[in-house]
Design an enzyme around this catalytic site. Structure first.
Site, PDB file in Angstrom:
ATOM      1  CG  HIS A   1     -44.599 -12.454 -10.821  1.00  0.00           C
ATOM      2  ND1 HIS A   1     -45.734 -13.175 -11.114  1.00  0.00           N
ATOM      3  CD2 HIS A   1     -44.944 -11.597  -9.827  1.00  0.00           C
ATOM      4  CE1 HIS A   1     -46.716 -12.771 -10.335  1.00  0.00           C
ATOM      5  NE2 HIS A   1     -46.257 -11.821  -9.536  1.00  0.00           N
TER       6      HIS A   1
ATOM      7  CG  ASN B   1     -45.675  -6.322  -8.797  1.00  0.00           C
ATOM      8  OD1 ASN B   1     -44.919  -5.667  -9.496  1.00  0.00           O
ATOM      9  ND2 ASN B   1     -46.439  -7.282  -9.301  1.00  0.00           N
TER      10      ASN B   1
ATOM     11  CD  GLN C   1     -47.512  -7.333  -2.214  1.00  0.00           C
ATOM     12  OE1 GLN C   1     -47.196  -6.205  -1.882  1.00  0.00           O
ATOM     13  NE2 GLN C   1     -47.151  -8.404  -1.521  1.00  0.00           N
TER      14      GLN C   1
ATOM     15  CG  HIS D   1     -45.366 -13.250  -5.033  1.00  0.00           C
ATOM     16  ND1 HIS D   1     -46.139 -12.463  -4.196  1.00  0.00           N
ATOM     17  CD2 HIS D   1     -45.854 -13.048  -6.282  1.00  0.00           C
ATOM     18  CE1 HIS D   1     -47.057 -11.823  -4.904  1.00  0.00           C
ATOM     19  NE2 HIS D   1     -46.892 -12.158  -6.173  1.00  0.00           N
TER      20      HIS D   1
END
Length: 133
Positions: A102, A87, A94, A100
């Site tokens: 997932h 995101n 986010q 990052h």
């Protein structure tokens, strides 16, 4: 590294985590609030707020790592699929502003919701979007 970034601190090892992978560029950890069994996060050790700030070389390495770890999770946990989610921005979901990814193992019949209702591509929208490229 950003002093107030929790993911920088985790990636550096200052905050303990359940690490499933680590190299010079990344630390991958189990999510403390998992969407499903095996939900993991890939964190770059170098701070970038989002995908647009992440250097291209690191972005490519992140995708290769996501492929490797997602396959390990799917095979090892006998998952039926895996969502790879990333995101950018609050409107996109986010909540921690350190890039990052997932990795969310999926199981037939689970209640994880990473979906949307398909809309319609209008001629007006299509022309506007195609003009961007």
């Amino acid at each position: 590294m950003e002093d107030n970034c929790i993911f920088c601190k985790i990636a550096k090892g200052d905050i303990p985590s359940s690490t499933i992978y680590e190299d010079e560029n990344f630390r991958a950890i189990l999510d403390l609030g998992p969407a499903s069994k095996g939900h993991a996060l890939i964190l770059p050790k170098k701070h970038a707020e989002n995908l647009f700030e992440l250097p291209d070389e690191l972005a490519g390495k992140a995708m290769v790592l996501a492929k490797k770890l997602a396959k390990q999770l799917q095979d090892g946990l006998h998952a039926d699929g895996v969502n790879v989610v990333q995101n950018n921005g609050q409107a996109a979901g986010q909540t921690v502003f350190h890039f990052h990814m997932h990795l969310i193992p999926r199981y037939n019949g689970d209640t994880v919701n990473v979906a949307w209702t398909p809309g319609t591509l209008t001629e007006e929208d299509k022309k506007e979007i195609l003009a961007l490229f």
